[in-house]
Design an enzyme around this catalytic site. Structure first.
Site, PDB file in Angstrom:
ATOM      1  N   SER A  86       0.803   3.737   2.220  1.00 30.21           N
ATOM      2  CA  SER A  86       0.770   4.443   3.503  1.00 30.21           C
ATOM      3  C   SER A  86       2.130   4.973   3.944  1.00 30.21           C
ATOM      4  CB  SER A  86       0.219   3.509   4.595  1.00 30.21           C
ATOM      5  OG  SER A  86       1.130   2.464   4.880  1.00 30.21           O
ATOM      6  N   SER A 141       0.838  -1.202   0.000  1.00 32.82           N
ATOM      7  CA  SER A 141       0.000   0.000   0.000  1.00 32.82           C
ATOM      8  C   SER A 141       0.871   1.249   0.000  1.00 32.82           C
ATOM      9  CB  SER A 141      -0.921   0.012   1.231  1.00 32.82           C
ATOM     10  OG  SER A 141      -0.176   0.333   2.400  1.00 32.82           O
ATOM     11  N   LYS A 146       4.992   0.500   9.487  1.00 31.10           N
ATOM     12  CA  LYS A 146       4.789   1.918   9.772  1.00 31.10           C
ATOM     13  C   LYS A 146       6.047   2.455  10.455  1.00 31.10           C
ATOM     14  CE  LYS A 146       0.351   1.500   8.648  1.00 31.10           C
ATOM     15  NZ  LYS A 146      -0.224   2.051   7.410  1.00 31.10           N
ATOM     16  N   SER A 184      -3.050   6.887   5.595  1.00 31.85           N
ATOM     17  CA  SER A 184      -2.508   5.786   6.383  1.00 31.85           C
ATOM     18  C   SER A 184      -3.469   5.417   7.499  1.00 31.85           C
ATOM     19  CB  SER A 184      -1.151   6.177   6.984  1.00 31.85           C
ATOM     20  OG  SER A 184      -0.685   5.191   7.877  1.00 31.85           O
TER      21      SER A 184
END
Length: 262
Positions: free
Chosen positions: A69, A67, A124, A227
């Site tokens: 994010s 993704s 993250k 995100s």
């Protein structure tokens, strides 16, 4: 799919065939007689699976970014390597730490098991450590009462969608990195989940403020307005940590990205 469990079961099966052949079957066969195909193939895979299992479990593990994010740090399609021992040696499959090494630091890009579904791996940036007071209000990050340094650094062109996002340079601890912040996006956090420790957070129209519980971490994506992270689904417990991302080893769409990151 729990790939670690599948690999572990294959290791047990091939190992059992190898030990059976080495300590028993070959002694029963006539001299120069070939081993049955199922023994030969099964046992021959054992050393390969053992090496792969050992490297993947204790040294490095490859991941693919699914993704956006973490744009602009990591792009969709980046293949990255994750250091499995920097945060401690863990038993494979059950992910139980048996040897302490280092603790996550603010600014680290970390892979972890998604708290709401531990079968999924997420990536993250570490923003809040255990005990920290993390505030993200009106698009500004404040940790323990101190605003995190943020400077404008031009714009970022999304190659897949051909639009620009405001880009900023942020400094977390010793780590300086880029983030994208859409000034016209709403400041409030939508679709907040009912996660463990939610009572430690206060949500307003300006954003969110949380106190990170002991043994947990507050994670955020660098693409701040695209995100789903700790603002939405809560804190990451220490036992969910997989490792620290440090290297891009391939990207089919952009070979220039190979070797980037740290």
């Amino acid at each position: 799919m729990n790939f670690a469990l599948i690999l572990f079961l294959l290791l047990l099966a091939s190992g059992a065939l190898w030990f059976f052949d080495f300590f028993h079957a070959r002694k029963q066969r006539a001299a120069n007689a070939p081993a049955p195909w199922w023994v030969e193939y099964g046992a021959s895979f054992f050393p390969v699976i053992l090496i792969v299992f050992g490297l993947r479990s204790f040294v490095v593990e490859p991941f693919k970014i699914p993704s956006g994010s973490m744009i602009p740090t990591l792009l969709v399609g980046d293949f990255i390597l994750v250091n499995k021992w920097t945060y401690g040696i863990r038993l494979p499959v059950i992910n139980k730490k048996i040897i302490d090494v280092n603790l996550p630091q603010r600014g680290d890009v970390m892979v972890f098991r998604y708290p709401a579904d531990p079968t999924l791996d997420y990536i993250k940036r570490v923003v809040g450590l255990p005990g920290d007071r993390v505030e993200y209000l009106n698009k500004r990050l404040v940790i323990n009462g101190e605003a995190v340094a943020l400077e404008e650094s031009g714009t970022y062109l999304h190659p897949d969608r051909l639009y620009y996002s405001p880009q900023f340079t942020e400094r977390l601890g010793e780590v300086e990195h880029s983030v994208l912040i859409e000034q016209d996006a709403p400041a409030f956090v939508p679709q907040v989940m009912n996660f463990p420790g939610r009572e430690n957070c206060t949500y307003t129209s300006s954003g969110v403020a949380c106190t990170v519980p002991a043994g947990h971490y507050f994670m955020m994506g660098d693409n701040r307005d695209a995100s789903s992270d700790s603002r939405v689904w809560g804190f990451v417990p220490e036992q969910n940590i997989v490792g620290k991302a440090f290297f891009i080893w391939f990207n089919f769409n952009d070979m220039k990205r190979i070797g980037r990151f740290h």
